[in-house]
Write a protein that holds these residues in place. Sequence first.
Motif, PDB file in Angstrom:
ATOM      1  N   VAL A   1       0.856  -1.184   0.000  1.00 33.53           N
ATOM      2  CA  VAL A   1       0.000   0.000   0.000  1.00 33.53           C
ATOM      3  C   VAL A   1       0.895   1.239   0.000  1.00 33.53           C
ATOM      4  O   VAL A   1       1.819   1.343   0.808  1.00 33.53           O
ATOM      5  CB  VAL A   1      -0.929   0.026   1.230  1.00 33.53           C
ATOM      6  CG1 VAL A   1      -1.895   1.206   1.138  1.00 33.53           C
ATOM      7  CG2 VAL A   1      -1.698  -1.282   1.360  1.00 33.53           C
TER       8      VAL A   1
ATOM      9  N   CYS B   1       1.224   2.823   5.608  1.00 28.58           N
ATOM     10  CA  CYS B   1       1.528   2.375   4.251  1.00 28.58           C
ATOM     11  C   CYS B   1       2.996   1.980   4.127  1.00 28.58           C
ATOM     12  O   CYS B   1       3.850   2.460   4.872  1.00 28.58           O
ATOM     13  CB  CYS B   1       1.188   3.479   3.253  1.00 28.58           C
ATOM     14  SG  CYS B   1      -0.579   3.892   3.177  1.00 28.58           S
TER      15      CYS B   1
ATOM     16  N   THR C   1       5.253   6.301   1.292  1.00 27.40           N
ATOM     17  CA  THR C   1       4.417   7.496   1.217  1.00 27.40           C
ATOM     18  C   THR C   1       5.062   8.500   0.284  1.00 27.40           C
ATOM     19  O   THR C   1       6.231   8.873   0.460  1.00 27.40           O
ATOM     20  CB  THR C   1       4.226   8.135   2.603  1.00 27.40           C
ATOM     21  OG1 THR C   1       3.565   7.210   3.462  1.00 27.40           O
ATOM     22  CG2 THR C   1       3.372   9.386   2.503  1.00 27.40           C
TER      23      THR C   1
END
Length: 263
Positions: free
Chosen positions: A104, A123, A126
Amino acid sequence: MSENDEIVQVHRQGAVAIVTMNYPQRRNAFSLKMRLALLDTFQTLFHDDSESRAIVLTGAQGNFCSGGDLSEMTSVNPSLLAMRERIAIGTRLFRLMYCGTKPVIAAVEGSCVGAGISLAAACDLTVGSAKAKLSCSFVKVGLIPDTGVLWTLPQKVGAGKARELMLSGATFEGAEAGRIGLFNQVVEPGSALEHAVARATQIAQYPPVTVALLRASLVNGGNTLNAAWRREVDLNPLTRQTEDHLEAVAAFMEKRQPTFSGS
């Protein structure tokens, strides 16, 4: 309700699923409806979606997430049990994002406050605008940081800096977020999503079983030297048995690009 009215929208770009928080009137605040919708969305993407191999999380209309929806906190205080369940929804979402099988990547523009930082820090990577506005602001409204950030923020920026950010609630920009390690890549305003999708697309090209096992190893296998080498010994023999590993070797020998099936 039309698709454009959904509080969480999912669009696809190849093997990348782009998840957009869509509550622009409150800068995509982490309301109860938002956290429930995100939890449902990530459960579907991780457990019931064979098309996507990477996920990008972003916010609509120039903001990532402005934190908890304070308009929901003005009424009579709920019971302790009701409040625990509300917080637990965010915890379940964090665990799913942090421990799930697919990488993610956050794409951060504009406001990234409170739970917004929690989501970004959960995540793998980023990507953020140099002009994004960030604050780990929980203390300012009399709350303990939640949605996993008590764990993830020290992992990203170090224990000392995390204490400073949490105790001060200070506002800082994306350029500083990059300097301290909260952002992996700092980009021009308006381009975070483009760069995040590019990174997700690159990772999505790799064998999905290996990526899933690598994520699991990073979560569960690196706290001690013994734990790390056990994960290596346990998991590498598994990846050697996959068709994707054999395809990668064959493609290298034949000087071509591999095609990975997830098998």
